[in-house]
Design a protein around this motif. Structure first.
Motif, PDB file in Angstrom:
ATOM      1  N   PRO A  12     -31.964 -94.631 -60.161  1.00  0.00           N
ATOM      2  CA  PRO A  12     -31.252 -93.911 -59.095  1.00  0.00           C
ATOM      3  C   PRO A  12     -29.975 -94.650 -58.710  1.00  0.00           C
ATOM      4  CG  PRO A  12     -33.251 -94.942 -58.235  1.00  0.00           C
ATOM      5  CD  PRO A  12     -33.265 -95.140 -59.726  1.00  0.00           C
ATOM      6  N   LEU A  13     -29.033 -93.920 -58.128  1.00  0.00           N
ATOM      7  CA  LEU A  13     -27.811 -94.550 -57.636  1.00  0.00           C
ATOM      8  C   LEU A  13     -28.147 -95.557 -56.541  1.00  0.00           C
ATOM      9  CD1 LEU A  13     -25.378 -91.510 -57.386  1.00  0.00           C
ATOM     10  CD2 LEU A  13     -25.308 -93.400 -59.036  1.00  0.00           C
ATOM     11  N   PRO A  14     -27.316 -96.584 -56.395  1.00  0.00           N
ATOM     12  CA  PRO A  14     -27.532 -97.532 -55.287  1.00  0.00           C
ATOM     13  C   PRO A  14     -27.529 -96.786 -53.958  1.00  0.00           C
ATOM     14  CG  PRO A  14     -25.841 -98.334 -56.786  1.00  0.00           C
ATOM     15  CD  PRO A  14     -26.154 -96.932 -57.198  1.00  0.00           C
ATOM     16  N   GLN A  15     -28.379 -97.238 -53.055  1.00  0.00           N
ATOM     17  CA  GLN A  15     -28.449 -96.603 -51.745  1.00  0.00           C
ATOM     18  C   GLN A  15     -28.778 -97.652 -50.692  1.00  0.00           C
ATOM     19  OE1 GLN A  15     -31.515 -93.645 -51.818  1.00  0.00           O
ATOM     20  NE2 GLN A  15     -32.868 -94.910 -53.034  1.00  0.00           N
ATOM     21  N   MET A  24     -26.121-102.318 -50.648  1.00  0.00           N
ATOM     22  CA  MET A  24     -26.989-101.448 -51.448  1.00  0.00           C
ATOM     23  C   MET A  24     -27.539-102.267 -52.612  1.00  0.00           C
ATOM     24  SD  MET A  24     -24.471 -98.141 -51.745  1.00  0.00           S
ATOM     25  CE  MET A  24     -22.934 -99.055 -51.694  1.00  0.00           C
ATOM     26  N   ASP A  25     -28.815-102.151 -52.888  1.00  0.00           N
ATOM     27  CA  ASP A  25     -29.401-102.885 -54.001  1.00  0.00           C
ATOM     28  C   ASP A  25     -28.893-102.336 -55.334  1.00  0.00           C
ATOM     29  OD1 ASP A  25     -30.865-104.606 -52.427  1.00  0.00           O
ATOM     30  OD2 ASP A  25     -32.682-103.394 -52.499  1.00  0.00           O
ATOM     31  N   GLY A  47     -25.267-100.486 -65.928  1.00  0.00           N
ATOM     32  CA  GLY A  47     -25.072 -99.083 -66.295  1.00  0.00           C
ATOM     33  C   GLY A  47     -24.206 -98.331 -65.300  1.00  0.00           C
ATOM     34  N   LEU A  48     -23.619 -99.040 -64.320  1.00  0.00           N
ATOM     35  CA  LEU A  48     -22.810 -98.404 -63.282  1.00  0.00           C
ATOM     36  C   LEU A  48     -21.322 -98.665 -63.501  1.00  0.00           C
ATOM     37  CD1 LEU A  48     -24.900 -99.369 -60.136  1.00  0.00           C
ATOM     38  CD2 LEU A  48     -24.856 -97.156 -61.300  1.00  0.00           C
ATOM     39  N   TYR A  49     -20.536 -97.624 -63.266  1.00  0.00           N
ATOM     40  CA  TYR A  49     -19.074 -97.674 -63.334  1.00  0.00           C
ATOM     41  C   TYR A  49     -18.571 -96.980 -62.072  1.00  0.00           C
ATOM     42  CZ  TYR A  49     -20.151 -98.260 -68.322  1.00  0.00           C
ATOM     43  OH  TYR A  49     -20.657 -98.687 -69.518  1.00  0.00           O
ATOM     44  N   ILE A  50     -17.602 -97.599 -61.362  1.00  0.00           N
ATOM     45  CA  ILE A  50     -17.144 -97.002 -60.119  1.00  0.00           C
ATOM     46  C   ILE A  50     -15.617 -96.956 -60.075  1.00  0.00           C
ATOM     47  CG2 ILE A  50     -19.192 -97.643 -58.799  1.00  0.00           C
ATOM     48  CD1 ILE A  50     -17.628 -99.971 -57.597  1.00  0.00           C
ATOM     49  N   MET A 112     -24.645-104.763 -53.288  1.00  0.00           N
ATOM     50  CA  MET A 112     -23.226-104.437 -53.291  1.00  0.00           C
ATOM     51  C   MET A 112     -22.789-104.043 -51.890  1.00  0.00           C
ATOM     52  SD  MET A 112     -21.175-101.207 -55.022  1.00  0.00           S
ATOM     53  CE  MET A 112     -21.998-101.330 -56.559  1.00  0.00           C
ATOM     54  N   VAL A 113     -21.701-104.666 -51.426  1.00  0.00           N
ATOM     55  CA  VAL A 113     -21.101-104.324 -50.144  1.00  0.00           C
ATOM     56  C   VAL A 113     -19.682-103.827 -50.434  1.00  0.00           C
ATOM     57  CG1 VAL A 113     -20.295-105.205 -47.916  1.00  0.00           C
ATOM     58  CG2 VAL A 113     -22.475-106.000 -48.867  1.00  0.00           C
ATOM     59  N   ILE A 114     -19.366-102.625 -49.981  1.00  0.00           N
ATOM     60  CA  ILE A 114     -18.021-102.073 -50.129  1.00  0.00           C
ATOM     61  C   ILE A 114     -17.236-102.434 -48.869  1.00  0.00           C
ATOM     62  CG2 ILE A 114     -16.637 -99.990 -50.486  1.00  0.00           C
ATOM     63  CD1 ILE A 114     -18.564-100.498 -52.796  1.00  0.00           C
ATOM     64  N   THR A 115     -16.080-103.030 -49.045  1.00  0.00           N
ATOM     65  CA  THR A 115     -15.285-103.452 -47.887  1.00  0.00           C
ATOM     66  C   THR A 115     -13.798-103.271 -48.159  1.00  0.00           C
ATOM     67  OG1 THR A 115     -14.966-105.269 -46.309  1.00  0.00           O
ATOM     68  CG2 THR A 115     -15.194-105.872 -48.609  1.00  0.00           C
ATOM     69  N   ASN A 116     -13.045-103.134 -47.088  1.00  0.00           N
ATOM     70  CA  ASN A 116     -11.595-103.021 -47.253  1.00  0.00           C
ATOM     71  C   ASN A 116     -10.962-104.406 -47.249  1.00  0.00           C
ATOM     72  OD1 ASN A 116     -12.152-103.402 -44.530  1.00  0.00           O
ATOM     73  ND2 ASN A 116     -10.371-102.280 -43.861  1.00  0.00           N
ATOM     74  N   HIS A 117      -9.754-104.487 -47.747  1.00  0.00           N
ATOM     75  CA  HIS A 117      -9.041-105.760 -47.798  1.00  0.00           C
ATOM     76  C   HIS A 117      -7.553-105.505 -47.615  1.00  0.00           C
ATOM     77  CE1 HIS A 117      -7.306-105.051 -51.775  1.00  0.00           C
ATOM     78  NE2 HIS A 117      -8.457-104.499 -52.070  1.00  0.00           N
ATOM     79  N   SER A 118      -6.820-106.560 -47.373  1.00  0.00           N
ATOM     80  CA  SER A 118      -5.373-106.469 -47.171  1.00  0.00           C
ATOM     81  C   SER A 118      -4.646-107.261 -48.240  1.00  0.00           C
ATOM     82  CB  SER A 118      -4.992-107.040 -45.808  1.00  0.00           C
ATOM     83  OG  SER A 118      -5.624-106.339 -44.780  1.00  0.00           O
TER      84      SER A 118
END
Length: 144
Positions: A12-15, A24-25, A47-50, A112-118
């Motif tokens: 399954p997709l990370p959640q 997300m694991d 197996g993931l591409y984003i 995985m943590v998605i975060t913004n950056h400058s």
């Protein structure tokens, strides 16, 4: 925020585990179990591409349970997936324990943590303003 993802694994997709989870694991995508001997490191496929939006990154971080129970962590933590990277996400695991650890297909190996950056623009100066800390570095406060 929506993120485009290709999932070539059968997992399954990370959640997020809970409504307040930051990470997300991420699961291993393996044809066969992988042995990780003491002090050995290996690149584990997911197996993931984003495709992240401009101004964002995905940080790959260790899972605390694997770290405390088995001594398994990420060698380059946090690992960064840039917004312009389109290859498979691979995780560099290292075994810091004294026992061999087996990674199985589908095992949760990191988060995985998605975060913004400058981005910065450097402003070259001859000196910097003074602060209370100044140039005090490692251990400068004398506190343990």
């Amino acid at each position: 925020m929506q993120v485009k993802v290709v999932n070539k694994s059968h997992h399954p997709l990370p959640q997020y585990a809970t409504a307040l989870s930051a990470g997300m694991d991420i699961r291993a995508y393996l044809e066969a179990p992988v042995e990780l001997k003491p002090l050995e490191r290996k690149l584990i496929p997911t197996g993931l591409y984003i495709a992240l939006p401009v101004g964002y990154e995905a940080q790959m971080r260790p899972r605390s349970g694997l770290a405390v129970k088995h001594g398994i962590t990420l060698l380059n933590t946090p690992g960064t997936i840039d917004a312009d990277y389109r290859g498979e996400i691979g995780i560099i695991l290292i075994n810091l324990s004294s026992e061999t650890f087996v990674i199985n297909d589908g095992e949760r190996i990191c988060q995985m943590v998605i975060t913004n950056h400058s981005h910065v623009e450097w402003q070259l100066e001859e000196t910097l303003d003074e602060t209370e800390r100044g140039a005090g570095g490692f251990g400068h406060t004398g506190k343990s």
